[in-house]
Design an enzyme around this catalytic site. Structure first.
Site, PDB file in Angstrom:
ATOM      1  N   ASP A 258       4.864   3.017   2.083  1.00 47.52           N
ATOM      2  CA  ASP A 258       5.070   1.627   2.258  1.00 47.52           C
ATOM      3  C   ASP A 258       5.468   0.924   0.860  1.00 47.52           C
ATOM      4  O   ASP A 258       4.683   1.604  -0.178  1.00 47.52           O
ATOM      5  CB  ASP A 258       4.216   0.699   3.239  1.00 47.52           C
ATOM      6  CG  ASP A 258       4.641  -0.728   3.166  1.00 47.52           C
ATOM      7  OD1 ASP A 258       5.660  -1.125   3.629  1.00 47.52           O
ATOM      8  OD2 ASP A 258       3.681  -1.415   3.098  1.00 47.52           O
TER       9      ASP A 258
ATOM     10  N   ASP B  46       5.959  -2.740  -0.218  1.00 46.60           N
ATOM     11  CA  ASP B  46       5.098  -4.197  -0.468  1.00 46.60           C
ATOM     12  C   ASP B  46       3.736  -4.103  -0.055  1.00 46.60           C
ATOM     13  O   ASP B  46       3.343  -3.906   0.982  1.00 46.60           O
ATOM     14  CB  ASP B  46       5.787  -5.167   0.527  1.00 46.60           C
ATOM     15  CG  ASP B  46       7.550  -5.205   0.029  1.00 46.60           C
ATOM     16  OD1 ASP B  46       7.791  -5.300  -1.068  1.00 46.60           O
ATOM     17  OD2 ASP B  46       8.147  -5.752   1.012  1.00 46.60           O
TER      18      ASP B  46
HETATM   19  C1  BG6 Z   1       8.505  -5.626   4.485  1.00 44.50           C
HETATM   20  C2  BG6 Z   1       7.513  -6.796   3.777  1.00 44.50           C
HETATM   21  O1  BG6 Z   1       8.281  -4.673   3.486  1.00 44.50           O
HETATM   22  O2  BG6 Z   1       9.642  -6.252   4.318  1.00 44.50           O
HETATM   23  C3  BG6 Z   1       7.670  -8.024   4.714  1.00 44.50           C
HETATM   24  O3  BG6 Z   1       5.943  -6.116   4.185  1.00 44.50           O
HETATM   25  C4  BG6 Z   1       8.976  -8.249   4.844  1.00 44.50           C
HETATM   26  O4  BG6 Z   1       6.987  -8.974   4.334  1.00 44.50           O
HETATM   27  C5  BG6 Z   1       9.969  -7.252   5.227  1.00 44.50           C
HETATM   28  O5  BG6 Z   1       9.207  -9.440   5.654  1.00 44.50           O
HETATM   29  C6  BG6 Z   1      11.296  -7.524   4.982  1.00 44.50           C
HETATM   30  O6  BG6 Z   1      11.928  -7.580   4.017  1.00 44.50           O
HETATM   31  P1  BG6 Z   1      12.902  -8.436   3.246  1.00 44.50           P
HETATM   32  O7  BG6 Z   1      13.045  -8.234   1.734  1.00 44.50           O
HETATM   33  O8  BG6 Z   1      14.306  -7.475   4.094  1.00 44.50           O
HETATM   34  O9  BG6 Z   1      12.992  -9.654   3.750  1.00 44.50           O
HETATM   35 MG    MG Z   2       3.283  -3.508   3.190  1.00 40.43          MG
END
Ligand code: BG6
Ligand code: MG
Length: 218
Positions: free
Chosen positions: A8, A10
């Site tokens: 993963d 984030d």
């Molecule tokens: C995940 C994050 O990796 O991606 C979430 O942990 C986020 O917080 C999700 O909502 C979607 O990301 P994005 O950048 O497409 O809005």
């Molecule tokens: Mg994460």
């Protein structure tokens, strides 16, 4: 045995989880919706749309308003990640990726974010990974197994040969549902369902994780 890893992004390789939080906080403030760091806990690893649904709760918004709010939050997020660099990699991340390369273990990113590719490039780790599964790869977000199954397919590996590194409850659930090994990073209340739980990647040795998982499988 293990032949592939799926990370993963984030909250695992970099702390963009904080920027997602700040962007949602700004949107919630503008909309006059009560929201705070504690409420944000439930959003960790959750898709953009599902996150917004959790924030608005039972308040009524039209589809167009929902689309606009998702777009606005993303603009704030994109702004916040504009200046990230390799400085923003979490401690131990590069070392682990290098150990895996050395051990000839394949590496994929499995992130539900549509911004994942940008973040990976800015972090300077694009050439350290073999495949990227992101917010464009599959329809069903975590906790569905789809994204990790897609990542394993990209690596050419059976799910049972892969280990997922995750910081979110939904991500560990997705890894388990995919039939993969799981390493949870963070407090037990969040990632306790994982096969192995560690506070973060700092000082992590691939051989130690491998040994823990091997012991588990006997
Ligand atoms: C995940 C994050 O990796 O991606 C979430 O942990 C986020 O917080 C999700 O909502 C979607 O990301 P994005 O950048 O497409 O809005
Ligand atoms: Mg994460």
């Amino acid at each position: 045995q293990i032949q592939g890893t799926i990370f993963d992004l984030d909250g695992v390789l970099t702390d963009t989880a904080e920027y997602h939080y700040q962007a949602w906080q700004r949107l919630a403030d503008e909309e006059g919706i009560p929201f705070n760091r504690q409420a944000n806990e439930a959003l960790r690893g959750v898709s953009r749309r599902a996150s917004l649904m959790l924030i608005i709760g039972n308040r009524r918004y039209s589809d167009a308003e929902i689309e606009e709010m998702m777009e606005r939050k993303n603009q704030y997020y994109v702004e916040l990640i504009k200046n990230i660099s390799s400085q923003d990699l979490l401690p131990g991340a590069v070392s682990l990726l290098d150990q895996l390369r050395q051990a000839q273990i394949k590496i994929a990113i499995g992130s539900g974010s549509k911004n994942a590719r940008t973040v990976i490039e800015r972090l300077g780790i694009a050439d350290k990974v073999d495949a990227i599964a992101d917010g464009y790869s599959v329809q069903k977000p975590k906790p569905a197994p789809d994204l990790f199954l897609f990542a394993a397919q990209q690596l050419g590996l059976a799910p049972s040969l892969c280990v997922v590194f995750e910081d979110a409850t939904a991500g560990i659930a997705a890894g388990l549902a995919a039939g993969m090994w799981t390493v949870g990073l963070g407090p037990g209340e969040r990632v306790g369902a994982a096969h192995v739980v560690l506070p973060n990647l700092a000082g992590i040795k691939w051989v130690d994780i491998r040994a823990k998982l091997t012991r588990y499988s006997r």
